[in-house]
Design an enzyme around this catalytic site. Structure first.
Site, mmCIF file in Angstrom:
data_model
loop_
_atom_site.group_PDB
_atom_site.id
_atom_site.type_symbol
_atom_site.label_atom_id
_atom_site.label_comp_id
_atom_site.label_asym_id
_atom_site.label_seq_id
_atom_site.Cartn_x
_atom_site.Cartn_y
_atom_site.Cartn_z
ATOM 1 C CD GLU A 28 -2.829 5.699 6.694
ATOM 2 O OE1 GLU A 28 -2.800 5.745 5.450
ATOM 3 O OE2 GLU A 28 -1.919 5.166 7.365
ATOM 4 N N GLY A 60 2.975 2.567 10.682
ATOM 5 C CA GLY A 60 3.962 3.622 10.478
ATOM 6 C C GLY A 60 4.717 4.004 11.745
ATOM 7 C CG HIS A 100 -5.791 2.062 5.242
ATOM 8 N ND1 HIS A 100 -5.316 3.016 6.118
ATOM 9 C CD2 HIS A 100 -4.783 1.173 5.074
ATOM 10 C CE1 HIS A 100 -4.066 2.710 6.444
ATOM 11 N NE2 HIS A 100 -3.718 1.596 5.827
ATOM 12 C CB SER A 139 5.690 -1.618 11.832
ATOM 13 O OG SER A 139 5.277 -0.279 12.112
ATOM 14 C CD GLU A 194 -3.227 -2.129 7.367
ATOM 15 O OE1 GLU A 194 -2.192 -2.465 6.807
ATOM 16 O OE2 GLU A 194 -3.782 -1.041 7.185
ATOM 17 C CG ASN A 198 -1.732 1.266 1.347
ATOM 18 O OD1 ASN A 198 -1.777 2.062 0.414
ATOM 19 N ND2 ASN A 198 -2.401 1.450 2.482
ATOM 20 C CD1 TRP A 199 3.827 1.227 -2.745
ATOM 21 C CD2 TRP A 199 3.620 2.247 -4.730
ATOM 22 N NE1 TRP A 199 4.617 0.556 -3.644
ATOM 23 C CE2 TRP A 199 4.509 1.156 -4.863
ATOM 24 C CE3 TRP A 199 3.336 3.034 -5.855
ATOM 25 C CZ2 TRP A 199 5.118 0.853 -6.089
ATOM 26 C CZ3 TRP A 199 3.936 2.727 -7.067
ATOM 27 C CH2 TRP A 199 4.819 1.650 -7.175
ATOM 28 C CE LYS A 200 -0.079 3.318 4.739
ATOM 29 N NZ LYS A 200 0.010 3.441 6.184
ATOM 30 N N GLY A 204 3.074 -0.975 4.185
ATOM 31 C CA GLY A 204 3.167 0.438 3.824
ATOM 32 C C GLY A 204 4.608 0.822 3.540
ATOM 33 N N GLY A 205 5.262 1.413 4.530
ATOM 34 C CA GLY A 205 6.612 1.971 4.362
ATOM 35 C C GLY A 205 7.599 1.053 3.664
HETATM 36 P P1 13P Z 1 3.300 0.563 7.564
HETATM 37 O O1 13P Z 1 3.770 -0.738 6.970
HETATM 38 O O2 13P Z 1 4.043 1.753 7.041
HETATM 39 O O3 13P Z 1 3.211 0.507 9.053
HETATM 40 O O4 13P Z 1 1.792 0.783 7.022
HETATM 41 C C1 13P Z 1 0.860 -0.221 7.206
HETATM 42 C C2 13P Z 1 -0.359 0.112 6.434
HETATM 43 O O5 13P Z 1 -1.122 0.981 6.815
HETATM 44 C C3 13P Z 1 -0.619 -0.634 5.190
HETATM 45 O O6 13P Z 1 -1.915 -0.421 4.733
#
Ligand code: 13P
Length: 257
Positions: free
Chosen positions: A106, A179, A104, A218, A173, A18-20, A239-240
């Site tokens: 967010e 993050g 998600h 993470s 999640e 997930n590149w956000k 994500g990251g």
């Molecule tokens: P991180 O891997 O950066 O913690 O993000 C997780 C995430 O929200 C994937 O959708």
């Protein structure tokens, strides 16, 4: 049943990026020019990448004849109409997406998405045969208050109301692990995943044994192996660590010698 016994061999590991809100078109091209060959032998797993809307068409064009599928990170419920700034399910399909991430944290937190709206979006995606990565998870406050399982139960029951199990992948999640570098321990994650699967059994019956439940928060190349050893963890939403081709490829290729 031990923590480390897989309940079912039917659940192909599912690893999604997930590149956000990261990477423009050139950065997307650069990522895929390295990533495609790094994961070409990972036949035993399902690989998905979710770029932002503006990079979807580029990503889908490159991924077309590979073992990588493309997901959008959100969509509107309606097919078209006067919804300024929104993107419809037909548009993400047109751009080459087979999947969409919905619910998600967010989106829930910053864009006020409710369980009801997420349920409407899931229905719309499935109507158009788009596969759904349905995200759920508790906040730190909810965990500290002892409400984790109530919250997860509510998000599942309301989010999956009147939905059949085909084409649904659930992603757990915990908001406090996103993050932050603070991953849930394999024990914490497995406990939550087992409760999610139990809830899915109530809704989907036996099909719950075949529903993939991903862990997100993470995830890195360093912790993926231990997470994937847990009986009810069937993949990861990253994500990251998905922003660099080599670090995401290491996660996809976990345990492949
Ligand atoms: P991180 O891997 O950066 O913690 O993000 C997780 C995430 O929200 C994937 O959708």
């Amino acid at each position: 049943m031990s923590l480390y016994t897989k309940l079912s061999d039917m659940r192909t590991p599912f690893i999604s990026a997930n590149w956000k809100m990261n990477k423009g078109i050139e950065e997307t091209r650069a990522f895929f020019s390295e990533f495609v060959s790094l994961v070409k032998d990972a036949k035993s797993r399902e690989i998905v990448v979710a770029p932002p809307f503006t990079s979807l068409h580029t990503a889908a064009g490159i991924a077309k004849d590979t073992n990588i599928s493309i997901a959008a990170q959100n969509m509107h419920t309606n097919d078209s109409g006067a919804f300024t700034g929104e993107i419809s399910p037909l548009m993400i399909k047109d751009a080459g997406c087979s999947h969409v991430i919905l619910g998600h944290s967010e989106r829930r937190q910053y864009f006020n998405e409710t369980d009801h709206l997420i349920n409407e979006k899931i229905k719309s995606a499935r109507k158009h045969n788009i596969k759904v990565i349905f995200c759920i998870g508790e906040t730190l406050q909810e965990r500290e208050d002892g409400n984790t399982f109530n919250i997860l139960g509510r998000q599942i029951t309301e989010g999956l109301k009147d939905i059949s199990p085909e084409g649904i992948v659930v992603a757990y999640e915990p908001v406090w692990a996103i993050g932050t570098g603070r991953t849930a321990t394999p024990e914490q994650a497995q406990e939550a995943h087992a409760s999610i699967r139990q809830k899915l059994r109530e809704i989907f019956g036996d099909a719950a044994e075949n529903t993939r439940i991903l862990y997100g928060g993470s995830v890195t190349a360093e912790n993926i192996n231990r997470l994937m050893e847990c009986g009810d963890i069937d993949g990861a939403l990253v994500g990251g660590a998905s922003l660099k081709p080599d670090s995401f490829a290491k996660i996809v290729n976990y345990d492949i010698k």
